[in-house]
Scaffold this motif. Structure first.
Motif, PDB file in Angstrom:
ATOM      1  N   GLU A  50       1.429  -1.669  19.584  1.00 56.98           N
ATOM      2  CA  GLU A  50       2.481  -1.758  18.567  1.00 56.98           C
ATOM      3  C   GLU A  50       3.661  -2.575  19.077  1.00 56.98           C
ATOM      4  O   GLU A  50       4.251  -3.356  18.321  1.00 56.98           O
ATOM      5  CB  GLU A  50       2.934  -0.359  18.151  1.00 56.98           C
ATOM      6  CG  GLU A  50       1.880   0.415  17.383  1.00 56.98           C
ATOM      7  CD  GLU A  50       2.233   1.873  17.205  1.00 56.98           C
ATOM      8  OE1 GLU A  50       1.768   2.459  16.200  1.00 56.98           O
ATOM      9  OE2 GLU A  50       2.952   2.441  18.045  1.00 56.98           O
ATOM     10  N   LEU A  51       3.993  -2.396  20.357  1.00 54.40           N
ATOM     11  CA  LEU A  51       5.068  -3.199  20.935  1.00 54.40           C
ATOM     12  C   LEU A  51       4.678  -4.679  20.950  1.00 54.40           C
ATOM     13  O   LEU A  51       5.509  -5.545  20.678  1.00 54.40           O
ATOM     14  CB  LEU A  51       5.399  -2.721  22.353  1.00 54.40           C
ATOM     15  CG  LEU A  51       6.109  -1.381  22.458  1.00 54.40           C
ATOM     16  CD1 LEU A  51       6.194  -0.939  23.909  1.00 54.40           C
ATOM     17  CD2 LEU A  51       7.493  -1.456  21.840  1.00 54.40           C
ATOM     18  N   MET A  52       3.414  -4.954  21.263  1.00 52.91           N
ATOM     19  CA  MET A  52       2.949  -6.335  21.279  1.00 52.91           C
ATOM     20  C   MET A  52       3.036  -6.946  19.874  1.00 52.91           C
ATOM     21  O   MET A  52       3.363  -8.115  19.714  1.00 52.91           O
ATOM     22  CB  MET A  52       1.509  -6.405  21.791  1.00 52.91           C
ATOM     23  CG  MET A  52       1.060  -7.791  22.158  1.00 52.91           C
ATOM     24  SD  MET A  52      -0.649  -7.916  22.758  1.00 52.91           S
ATOM     25  CE  MET A  52      -0.908  -6.412  23.641  1.00 52.91           C
ATOM     26  N   ASP A  53       2.779  -6.129  18.841  1.00 51.13           N
ATOM     27  CA  ASP A  53       2.865  -6.610  17.463  1.00 51.13           C
ATOM     28  C   ASP A  53       4.278  -7.057  17.095  1.00 51.13           C
ATOM     29  O   ASP A  53       4.453  -8.002  16.319  1.00 51.13           O
ATOM     30  CB  ASP A  53       2.410  -5.534  16.483  1.00 51.13           C
ATOM     31  CG  ASP A  53       0.903  -5.331  16.483  1.00 51.13           C
ATOM     32  OD1 ASP A  53       0.191  -6.218  16.998  1.00 51.13           O
ATOM     33  OD2 ASP A  53       0.454  -4.284  15.982  1.00 51.13           O
ATOM     34  N   ILE A  54       5.284  -6.378  17.618  1.00 50.69           N
ATOM     35  CA  ILE A  54       6.658  -6.774  17.298  1.00 50.69           C
ATOM     36  C   ILE A  54       7.229  -7.755  18.311  1.00 50.69           C
ATOM     37  O   ILE A  54       8.363  -8.186  18.191  1.00 50.69           O
ATOM     38  CB  ILE A  54       7.597  -5.553  17.141  1.00 50.69           C
ATOM     39  CG1 ILE A  54       7.685  -4.742  18.425  1.00 50.69           C
ATOM     40  CG2 ILE A  54       7.167  -4.699  15.970  1.00 50.69           C
ATOM     41  CD1 ILE A  54       8.708  -3.631  18.367  1.00 50.69           C
ATOM     42  N   GLY A  55       6.421  -8.103  19.317  1.00 47.60           N
ATOM     43  CA  GLY A  55       6.807  -9.184  20.216  1.00 47.60           C
ATOM     44  C   GLY A  55       7.599  -8.793  21.450  1.00 47.60           C
ATOM     45  O   GLY A  55       8.297  -9.623  22.014  1.00 47.60           O
ATOM     46  N   ILE A  56       7.502  -7.535  21.864  1.00 48.54           N
ATOM     47  CA  ILE A  56       8.191  -7.141  23.096  1.00 48.54           C
ATOM     48  C   ILE A  56       7.227  -6.374  23.993  1.00 48.54           C
ATOM     49  O   ILE A  56       6.181  -5.902  23.544  1.00 48.54           O
ATOM     50  CB  ILE A  56       9.449  -6.286  22.832  1.00 48.54           C
ATOM     51  CG1 ILE A  56       9.093  -4.964  22.166  1.00 48.54           C
ATOM     52  CG2 ILE A  56      10.464  -7.042  22.023  1.00 48.54           C
ATOM     53  CD1 ILE A  56      10.259  -4.012  22.056  1.00 48.54           C
ATOM     54  N   THR A  57       7.574  -6.263  25.255  1.00 46.23           N
ATOM     55  CA  THR A  57       6.786  -5.476  26.191  1.00 46.23           C
ATOM     56  C   THR A  57       7.562  -4.222  26.538  1.00 46.23           C
ATOM     57  O   THR A  57       8.752  -4.096  26.222  1.00 46.23           O
ATOM     58  CB  THR A  57       6.511  -6.269  27.488  1.00 46.23           C
ATOM     59  OG1 THR A  57       7.757  -6.541  28.134  1.00 46.23           O
ATOM     60  CG2 THR A  57       5.787  -7.574  27.192  1.00 46.23           C
ATOM     61  N   ARG A  58       6.898  -3.303  27.200  1.00 43.24           N
ATOM     62  CA  ARG A  58       7.554  -2.058  27.572  1.00 43.24           C
ATOM     63  C   ARG A  58       8.736  -2.303  28.515  1.00 43.24           C
ATOM     64  O   ARG A  58       9.739  -1.604  28.475  1.00 43.24           O
ATOM     65  CB  ARG A  58       6.536  -1.122  28.224  1.00 43.24           C
ATOM     66  CG  ARG A  58       7.014   0.283  28.259  1.00 43.24           C
ATOM     67  CD  ARG A  58       5.894   1.283  28.342  1.00 43.24           C
ATOM     68  NE  ARG A  58       4.972   1.329  27.219  1.00 43.24           N
ATOM     69  CZ  ARG A  58       5.224   1.939  26.061  1.00 43.24           C
ATOM     70  NH1 ARG A  58       6.368   2.518  25.864  1.00 43.24           N
ATOM     71  NH2 ARG A  58       4.326   1.960  25.098  1.00 43.24           N
TER      72      ARG A  58
END
Length: 79
Positions: A50-58
């Motif tokens: 889900e984070l990858m979908d919005i373009g950020i990493t943990r």
């Protein structure tokens, strides 16, 4: 001879006093901190996909929560 152009609006009959309140500044800072913490918590609950979908990493969660008005995809880290 004078000519008035445009219409003027009348304000309230009593003007609101403007004054500095340290308590108000602390309260505003506290509210901003709470917004950051709420966003950080919501982002931490997302899966990596889900984070990858919005373009950020943990690893970018803290940066995004602190700098909400900056797009993390436009940021370039200096070597």
């Amino acid at each position: 001879m004078s000519t008035i152009h445009g219409a003027s609006e009348f304000g309230p009959t009593t003007a609101r006093r403007q004054y500095y309140s340290p308590l108000e500044a602390y309260w505003d800072a506290f509210r901003e901190w709470r917004k950051r913490e709420r966003l950080r918590t919501q982002l931490c609950r997302l899966t990596d996909g889900e984070l990858m979908d919005i373009g950020i990493t943990r690893g970018e969660i803290d940066y995004v929560a602190t700098n909400r008005d900056i797009d993390p995809r436009g940021a370039v880290l200096a070597p």
